[in-house]
Design a protein around this motif. Structure first.
Motif, PDB file in Angstrom:
ATOM      1  N   UNK A  29      10.903  13.784 -22.325  1.00 43.55           N
ATOM      2  CA  UNK A  29      12.214  13.474 -21.682  1.00 43.55           C
ATOM      3  C   UNK A  29      13.038  12.515 -22.398  1.00 43.55           C
ATOM      4  N   UNK A  30      12.381  11.459 -23.019  1.00 44.38           N
ATOM      5  CA  UNK A  30      13.103  10.362 -23.597  1.00 44.38           C
ATOM      6  C   UNK A  30      13.055  10.513 -25.071  1.00 44.38           C
ATOM      7  N   UNK A  31      12.762  11.779 -25.624  1.00 45.01           N
ATOM      8  CA  UNK A  31      12.660  11.948 -27.090  1.00 45.01           C
ATOM      9  C   UNK A  31      12.290  11.018 -27.891  1.00 45.01           C
ATOM     10  N   UNK A  32      10.884  10.440 -27.454  1.00 44.89           N
ATOM     11  CA  UNK A  32      10.072   9.360 -27.927  1.00 44.89           C
ATOM     12  C   UNK A  32       9.411  10.227 -29.120  1.00 44.89           C
ATOM     13  N   UNK A  33       9.567   9.744 -30.324  1.00 42.62           N
ATOM     14  CA  UNK A  33       8.992  10.332 -31.470  1.00 42.62           C
ATOM     15  C   UNK A  33       7.439  10.236 -31.447  1.00 42.62           C
ATOM     16  N   UNK A  34       6.591  10.448 -30.685  1.00 43.10           N
ATOM     17  CA  UNK A  34       5.228  10.089 -30.313  1.00 43.10           C
ATOM     18  C   UNK A  34       4.405  11.367 -30.811  1.00 43.10           C
ATOM     19  N   UNK A  35       2.991  11.175 -30.369  1.00 47.68           N
ATOM     20  CA  UNK A  35       2.087  12.323 -30.746  1.00 47.68           C
ATOM     21  C   UNK A  35       2.274  13.303 -29.685  1.00 47.68           C
ATOM     22  N   UNK A  36       2.670  13.224 -28.379  1.00 47.72           N
ATOM     23  CA  UNK A  36       3.139  14.060 -27.485  1.00 47.72           C
ATOM     24  C   UNK A  36       4.041  14.975 -27.619  1.00 47.72           C
ATOM     25  N   UNK A  37       5.091  14.428 -28.190  1.00 47.24           N
ATOM     26  CA  UNK A  37       6.382  15.335 -28.797  1.00 47.24           C
ATOM     27  C   UNK A  37       5.745  16.130 -29.650  1.00 47.24           C
ATOM     28  N   UNK A  38       5.084  15.521 -30.826  1.00 43.70           N
ATOM     29  CA  UNK A  38       4.691  16.274 -32.038  1.00 43.70           C
ATOM     30  C   UNK A  38       3.758  17.386 -31.833  1.00 43.70           C
ATOM     31  N   UNK A  91       0.734  -1.190  -0.030  1.00 39.05           N
ATOM     32  CA  UNK A  91       0.060  -0.031   0.043  1.00 39.05           C
ATOM     33  C   UNK A  91       1.016   1.272  -0.032  1.00 39.05           C
ATOM     34  N   UNK A  92       1.719   1.218   1.022  1.00 42.67           N
ATOM     35  CA  UNK A  92       2.536   2.521   0.960  1.00 42.67           C
ATOM     36  C   UNK A  92       3.550   2.678  -0.397  1.00 42.67           C
ATOM     37  N   UNK A  93       4.162   1.598  -0.745  1.00 38.81           N
ATOM     38  CA  UNK A  93       4.797   1.641  -2.018  1.00 38.81           C
ATOM     39  C   UNK A  93       3.977   2.215  -3.227  1.00 38.81           C
ATOM     40  N   UNK A  94       2.713   1.764  -3.275  1.00 39.70           N
ATOM     41  CA  UNK A  94       1.797   2.060  -4.232  1.00 39.70           C
ATOM     42  C   UNK A  94       1.736   3.469  -4.169  1.00 39.70           C
ATOM     43  N   UNK A  95       1.525   4.143  -2.709  1.00 36.86           N
ATOM     44  CA  UNK A  95       1.309   5.575  -2.695  1.00 36.86           C
ATOM     45  C   UNK A  95       2.527   6.186  -3.143  1.00 36.86           C
ATOM     46  N   UNK A  96       3.871   5.713  -2.905  1.00 34.65           N
ATOM     47  CA  UNK A  96       4.860   6.396  -3.249  1.00 34.65           C
ATOM     48  C   UNK A  96       5.003   6.327  -4.709  1.00 34.65           C
ATOM     49  N   UNK A  97       4.598   5.547  -5.560  1.00 33.10           N
ATOM     50  CA  UNK A  97       4.512   5.514  -6.695  1.00 33.10           C
ATOM     51  C   UNK A  97       3.767   6.741  -7.599  1.00 33.10           C
ATOM     52  N   UNK A  98       2.774   7.055  -6.825  1.00 33.31           N
ATOM     53  CA  UNK A  98       2.056   8.361  -7.211  1.00 33.31           C
ATOM     54  C   UNK A  98       2.689   9.482  -6.753  1.00 33.31           C
ATOM     55  N   UNK A  99       3.713   9.444  -6.053  1.00 33.14           N
ATOM     56  CA  UNK A  99       4.178  10.923  -5.434  1.00 33.14           C
ATOM     57  C   UNK A  99       5.328  11.361  -6.217  1.00 33.14           C
ATOM     58  N   UNK A 100       5.773  10.805  -7.249  1.00 29.21           N
ATOM     59  CA  UNK A 100       7.085  11.384  -8.156  1.00 29.21           C
ATOM     60  C   UNK A 100       6.423  12.300  -9.176  1.00 29.21           C
ATOM     61  N   UNK A 101       7.284  13.396  -9.481  1.00 36.26           N
ATOM     62  CA  UNK A 101       6.795  14.053 -10.562  1.00 36.26           C
ATOM     63  C   UNK A 101       7.393  13.092 -11.882  1.00 36.26           C
ATOM     64  N   UNK A 102       6.862  12.789 -12.895  1.00 36.99           N
ATOM     65  CA  UNK A 102       7.111  11.647 -13.881  1.00 36.99           C
ATOM     66  C   UNK A 102       8.371  12.095 -14.566  1.00 36.99           C
ATOM     67  N   UNK A 103       8.450  13.362 -14.977  1.00 37.21           N
ATOM     68  CA  UNK A 103       9.608  13.817 -15.624  1.00 37.21           C
ATOM     69  C   UNK A 103      10.968  13.743 -14.804  1.00 37.21           C
ATOM     70  N   UNK A 104      10.859  13.882 -13.562  1.00 35.34           N
ATOM     71  CA  UNK A 104      11.897  13.566 -12.741  1.00 35.34           C
ATOM     72  C   UNK A 104      12.551  12.136 -12.362  1.00 35.34           C
ATOM     73  N   UNK A 105      11.360  11.449 -12.115  1.00 34.08           N
ATOM     74  CA  UNK A 105      11.506   9.815 -12.314  1.00 34.08           C
ATOM     75  C   UNK A 105      12.203   9.469 -13.511  1.00 34.08           C
ATOM     76  N   UNK A 106      11.869   9.999 -14.749  1.00 31.64           N
ATOM     77  CA  UNK A 106      12.643   9.760 -15.939  1.00 31.64           C
ATOM     78  C   UNK A 106      13.901  10.210 -15.996  1.00 31.64           C
ATOM     79  N   UNK A 107      14.243  11.285 -15.515  1.00 34.17           N
ATOM     80  CA  UNK A 107      15.776  11.863 -15.561  1.00 34.17           C
ATOM     81  C   UNK A 107      16.442  10.970 -14.517  1.00 34.17           C
ATOM     82  N   UNK A 108      15.830  10.745 -13.624  1.00 32.48           N
ATOM     83  CA  UNK A 108      16.791   9.834 -12.686  1.00 32.48           C
ATOM     84  C   UNK A 108      16.894   8.561 -13.175  1.00 32.48           C
ATOM     85  N   UNK A 109      16.026   7.834 -13.801  1.00 33.84           N
ATOM     86  CA  UNK A 109      16.318   6.689 -14.398  1.00 33.84           C
ATOM     87  C   UNK A 109      17.393   6.861 -15.219  1.00 33.84           C
ATOM     88  N   UNK A 110      17.369   7.704 -16.240  1.00 35.31           N
ATOM     89  CA  UNK A 110      18.360   7.887 -17.277  1.00 35.31           C
ATOM     90  C   UNK A 110      19.788   8.057 -16.754  1.00 35.31           C
TER      91      UNK A 110
END
Lengths: 518, 308, 288
Positions: free
Chosen positions: B254-263, B135-154
């Motif tokens: 963040x991942x330079x993914x050539x998708x609809x969002x980037x477009x 339960x706590x871990x799943x709450x934690x997953x909701x608590x990151x800004x997603x771009x930050x998570x992406x940059x940290x993973x990179x």
């Protein structure tokens, strides 16, 4: 009720383990499919030029690779020295009203079509005609009246007005020679995506927003490239681009954000190449409105800012403080021009004379996507605070910034401006900064300055022009039309395994002699 | 209301929504900025006359409603027109749409692969330590800004430990990090969804009967309970689709993914009206379509919904 | 029976865990929120003092910069504490705005049904079909950045959730005996709505608000990441993350600490929301 705790546990434990295992499998077992091919050079830049036709774009993101696909009549090398390209020689006739070019023989386009006088005439007819009208390039070449074919390997340019920078302009962008037959066969739209030139590489494929793949052209007239291919990737987010170069995903990266300089210097796999470039950053002042109408205030702002400190800290030294809106390599640069020394005491004095109360609020407009402007602006704000001016930073979205804020004269007291004229001629920058009615100049209407700017355009005499441009710089300095901040180095991040790379000041890459050792 | 009438009504409503959305977007994007001056941004000596010429060639001089009409006509005839800067819009969508769908599906898969076993584990151990940790871990997953998570993973898995490519879409390994970034965020809600749905099903009469029949607990959970809970889970995944698309936008950047969002984001920056209109309309069509399907399926299962 | 017994035991464990969740959640966002609230007293300069000599100073090297300094030599700890103000302001104001607007519209739509109701539902559909981030980028690109705009955007994008929730409550309540009775006594509609119907929908509204405050704090940071933030001299968590991202490889502390601040705050709010859900919404109307 019977409840088989035991079997229940095993069941979901199996599922649980399966999830962990599949997660790990997903994470590790996938093959590294993007293993670099040894003979393809991988390059990254921030923007996709979006159109490969030389007359449809004016972005540095096209210029960065354009000279590998195309040649002009004139070639410019990594030291920005001009030399014969598709023309072997040229001479000015009738006091520069006519320029005669002798063309190189035996040159072929990528599709096998021969290069000749017809191709040159076609290129410039297209640029100056209907098709060129829809693009941004034409404006730069309107000094050319018409092109006349003398024989298969000789052409005459009839000049409509004098243009002292014309030879330099022929080495880039709109002046790239294109093939008439191929164009007629495929049409302009197909040419946008798969153009054909005479350069050392030909276009293999172009995927918008993703990459451009080039292939070596074996019949190139000036030797053979070392690499078999080049892949130019477009990566907009700077931190992602930097992650790629640091992780070895690419070999060369352009558009290095100054904010990443430290990280690149610490990285063992990457070398940071720097060379004096044309790009200058200035904070322009609004001489038509607000307290900056008063020249004493403009001078005070200049004296309140320690440019040297800014260059040292924020650019890690990869730049030089400037005294006018040009770098030392620019034609028209005057090393003897004095500068406003950092002197907060005198700045306070001047502001007092001008009757400005301490704590007066002024604003700086800049583009929200320019990290460097934000950082410099913040530091400048603290310098100005020390002399009693309260600077408010106002970021704007990029396209609003030019069309709504600058063009329409809606800036505050200060507004950030960066420019790098690829011709390395102060005329390019000064004219658009100071000449009345230019779209980038919403405020300055000064007849004396207009006269100075126009006069140097009328002559081919190099010394006279230099003096004229230096006079422009001096006048702008005296009027304190801007805070000239610094000339920033052209930066390239290059993997240590790359050989033969020469950093050019103009952000153009020449792939001919580059090779990769993997 | 008959099924047919319900169906027709929902489709008409969906079309109305699409009409408003496209009109709104087309109007909004034209309020400020000037594509012509963006095109000529880096050119030194461009005059107002030059800009006017460029505007005319881009068709920007026509009245707004004419431009909008042409766009809708194009949409209906499947001709999305020409981008101001980069060729046929259709070609751009043909690259971006599949990239986005691949990423969206992979993220869903990552999330499902994690959340189903975790959710079941939590449900079965309701109140136990495992349940609470999950339960706590799943709450934690909701608590990151997603771009930050992406940059940290990179930073961790592309630079420090070079396992995956830092960006781009080049083969299976490049999907992992962006899919995990979005997947983690989806997982947070999905784990709880699976847990609650399973708890409900496990205490239902239906499962009690299955247990009473003496079926093994493995069969009860995976064959009977999970299958029953699946309808709820799938419906919710459908409703998550809109959120998913929203989350994709930033992660794609963040991942330079050539998708609809980037477009779409690039098109907004350049005021590339044809591209933006097409991209948002398509995304809206997808979201509306998924919602419509969920609605219709529900309408079939539960006739009471048709009344509303 | 073994099963029931273990479930009861589970309930007990669960409730003590619930207390932990409440206490931890309250402590996390309470502490950070309080610090942000009193930060003007603690740091009159608002964490804006630039010192180029302290540029990128690592953590624990100087008592002046316990968590290190950012690229302009500003103290990271100060900026984190002060930066909470922006996050909480955006998060709370936009949630309050959305709940007010949504409740009013939801009440009327649910109570009077008819045209107002149909309009609301179509609005909801339209909102669902527009990806928020793209809408936000477009609006801010067009009207320029600003805290007020970010808040308005969030209100515009979230009121529908509340409106739907309230509408649902009203629909289920308006036919119930006590409402019918009130109506037969000739009570004014407004009184029925505010005295009898609204209190019944309050629990779920509070839960949704708590979760939306958390969500809005994340959204604010995303928008700032996209360069749509406000005056960069004013410290904000999103701004710190966005500004620090290019330094991530050479100076991790610039992005990691503000990232942790956001994470802890949002986690705290989520835990509170979770706890509230168990206590205020036994019917599970706000589930997910």
């Amino acid at each position: 009720m019977k409840f088989e705790l035991h079997s229940l546990k095993t069941a979901h434990q199996i599922a649980f383990k399966a999830a962990v295992v599949s997660g790990l499998a997903l994470a590790t077992a996938l093959p590294m499919t993007s293993l670099a091919q040894a003979d393809v050079l991988k390059v990254a830049q921030g923007r996709d030029p979006q159109n490969l036709d030389p007359i449809d774009t004016f972005t540095l993101s096209w210029g960065s690779f354009g000279s590998n696909i195309f040649d002009g009549l004139v070639t410019r090398d990594e030291q920005i020295k001009l030399s014969p390209g598709l023309a072997t020689s040229w001479e000015f006739l009738e006091e520069g009203k006519r320029i005669r070019f002798s063309l190189r023989k035996g040159v072929k386009f990528h599709n096998g079509e021969p290069f000749n006088a017809d191709a040159v005439k076609f290129t410039f007819d297209r640029l100056l005609g209907e098709e060129g009208k829809a693009g941004p390039q034409r404006a730069n070449y309107t000094s050319i009246g018409s092109v006349e074919v003398i024989d298969a390997h000789t052409v005459d340019f009839h000049m409509a007005k004098p243009d002292p920078v014309i030879i330099t302009k022929l080495s880039g962008y709109g002046a790239m020679i294109v093939p008439p037959k191929y164009m007629a066969e495929v049409g302009p739209e197909a040419f946008d995506k798969k153009p054909v030139g005479t350069g050392p590489f030909k276009v293999a494929s172009y995927t918008p927003g993703v990459d451009l793949k080039l292939e070596r052209f074996d019949d190139y007239w000036n030797g053979t490239a070392k690499m078999e291919g080049v892949q130019v990737r477009f990566i907009a987010e700077p931190s992602t681009r930097m992650a790629e170069i640091m992780s070895g995903g690419i070999d060369i990266s352009l558009n290095i954000p100054t904010t990443s300089i430290d990280a690149l210097k610490q990285n063992d796999n990457v070398e940071l190449h720097a060379v004096d470039g044309p790009r200058v950053n200035i904070f322009r002042l609004n001489p038509a409105k607000f307290i900056t109408k008063d020249i004493r205030v403009r001078k005070a702002i200049n004296m309140a800012i320690d440019k040297k400190m800014i260059v040292q800290a924020l650019l890690s030294g990869y730049g030089t403080p400037i005294n006018s809106a040009q770098g030392s390599k620019s034609f028209g640069f005057n090393p003897d021009l004095e500068t406003y020394e950092y002197n907060p005491e005198k700045a306070r004095q001047l502001l007092k004379e001008a009757g400005i109360k301490p704590g007066t609020e002024i604003a700086l407009d800049y583009r929200s996507n320019r990290d460097l402007d934000r950082e410099v602006g913040t530091v400048v704000a603290s310098y100005l605070q020390a002399v009693g001016l309260n600077l408010k930073l106002r970021p704007h979205e990029a396209s609003i910034y030019s069309s709504e804020i600058i063009y329409k004269g809606n800036t505050g007291e200060m507004f950030a401006f960066g420019w790098g004229g690829w011709t390395f001629d102060f005329d390019n920058t000064a004219y658009l900064l100071y000449h009345t009615g230019e779209r980038f100049n919403p405020y300055i209407k000064d007849e004396k300055l207009d006269a100075l700017l126009e006069a140097q355009r009328q002559t081919y005499d190099t010394e006279k022009r230099r003096e004229g441009l230096q006079a422009v710089a001096k006048y702008a300095h005296e009027q304190a039309f801007e805070v000239p901040l610094f000339n920033i180095a052209a930066l390239y991040a290059v993997g240590k395994h790359v050989e033969g790379f020469v950093a050019a000041p103009d952000d153009r890459l020449r792939f001919m002699n580059v090779s990769v050792k993997r | 209301m008959s099924i047919a009438a319900f169906f027709i009504r929902r489709v008409v409503q969906a079309l109305f929504v699409l009409f408003i959305v496209t009109l709104f977007v087309a109007f909004l994007i034209r309020l400020t900025g000037d594509p012509a001056s963006i095109l000529a941004e880096e050119a030194a000596s461009v005059t107002e006359a030059d800009l006017e010429r460029i505007r005319e060639s881009l068709g920007l001089n026509k009245p707004f409603l004419v431009q909008y009409y042409e766009f809708i006509r194009g949409l209906l005839t499947l001709d999305l027109g020409q981008s101001f800067f980069r060729g046929a819009v259709g070609d751009l969508i043909a690259i971006a749409l599949p990239s986005t769908l691949v990423l969206a599906l992979s993220s869903m898969l990552v999330s499902i692969a994690i959340s189903i076993p975790l959710g079941i584990h939590a449900a079965v151990h309701k109140g136990g330590i495992a349940d609470q940790i999950i339960r706590v871990v799943s709450l934690l997953g909701l608590s990151f800004p997603n771009f930050w998570l992406g940059i940290m993973l990179v930073l961790l898995f592309a630079i420090t430990i070079p396992l995956f490519p830092a960006s781009g879409f080049s083969g299976a390994s490049s999907i992992v990090m962006p899919a995990v970034t979005i997947g983690i965020i989806l997982t947070a809600t999905n784990v709880r969804l699976v847990r609650t749905t399973m708890l409900e099903t496990l205490s239902s009469q239906y499962v009690m009967v299955a247990r009473a029949k003496g079926l093994s607990e493995r069969v009860v959970i995976y064959k009977h309970a999970l299958r029953n809970a699946a309808i709820g889970i799938v419906t919710f995944l459908g409703l998550q689709f809109g959120n998913l698309i929203g989350g994709l936008v930033i992660v794609e950047l963040v991942f330079n993914w050539p998708g609809m969002g980037t477009l779409a984001v690039e098109a907004i920056g350049q005021r590339d009206y044809p591209v933006l209109q097409a991209a948002i309309s398509l995304l809206a069509v997808m979201i509306v379509f998924v919602n419509l399907v969920v609605d219709l399926v529900y309408g079939l299962i539960d006739p009471r919904i048709r009344v509303e | 029976m073994a099963n029931e017994h273990s479930q009861i035991e589970g309930q007990v464990k669960r409730s003590s865990f619930r207390q932990f969740e409440f206490v931890a959640g309250l402590m996390l966002c309470g502490t950070i929120g309080m610090l942000a609230l009193i930060s003007p007293l603690l740091f009159p300069d608002g964490g804006q003092s630039v010192n180029l000599l302290a540029r990128l100073m690592p953590p624990l090297q100087s008592s002046e910069y316990p968590l290190g300094a950012d690229p302009l030599g500003r103290d990271i700890l100060t900026r984190i504490i002060v930066g909470g103000r922006v996050s909480f302001t955006v998060g709370i104001l936009s949630a309050l705005g959305a709940v007010t607007l949504g409740t009013v519209i939801g009440l009327f739509a649910g109570y009077y049904r008819g045209f107002a109701d149909a309009l609301l539902m179509r609005f909801a559909d339209i909102q669902l079909a527009l990806p928020f981030i793209l809408l936000a980028i477009t609006i801010i690109a067009i009207f320029g950045p600003g805290l007020d705009r970010i808040i308005i955007l969030m209100i515009v994008s979230q009121w529908v959730q509340y409106a739907r929730l309230v509408r649902g409550s009203v629909l289920s309540l308006r036919e119930r005996e006590f409402v019918q009775a009130a109506r037969s006594y000739g009570l004014a509609n407004s009184k029925i709505i505010f005295r009898h119907i609204l209190p019944n929908a309050l629990g779920p509204l509070i839960i949704l608000m708590t979760l939306n405050v958390a969500n809005n704090i994340l959204l604010e940071s995303s928008l700032t990441f996209l360069g749509l933030g406000v005056d960069p001299r004013v410290a904000s968590w999103g701004g710190m993350l966005a500004e620090g991202r290019n330094y991530a490889q050479s100076a991790w502390w610039v992005t990691v600490f503000p990232g942790l601040a956001i994470m802890m705050t949002v986690l705290g709010l989520n835990m509170l929301g979770d706890w509230l859900r168990d206590n205020l919404d036994p019917l599970g109307r706000t589930r997910l």
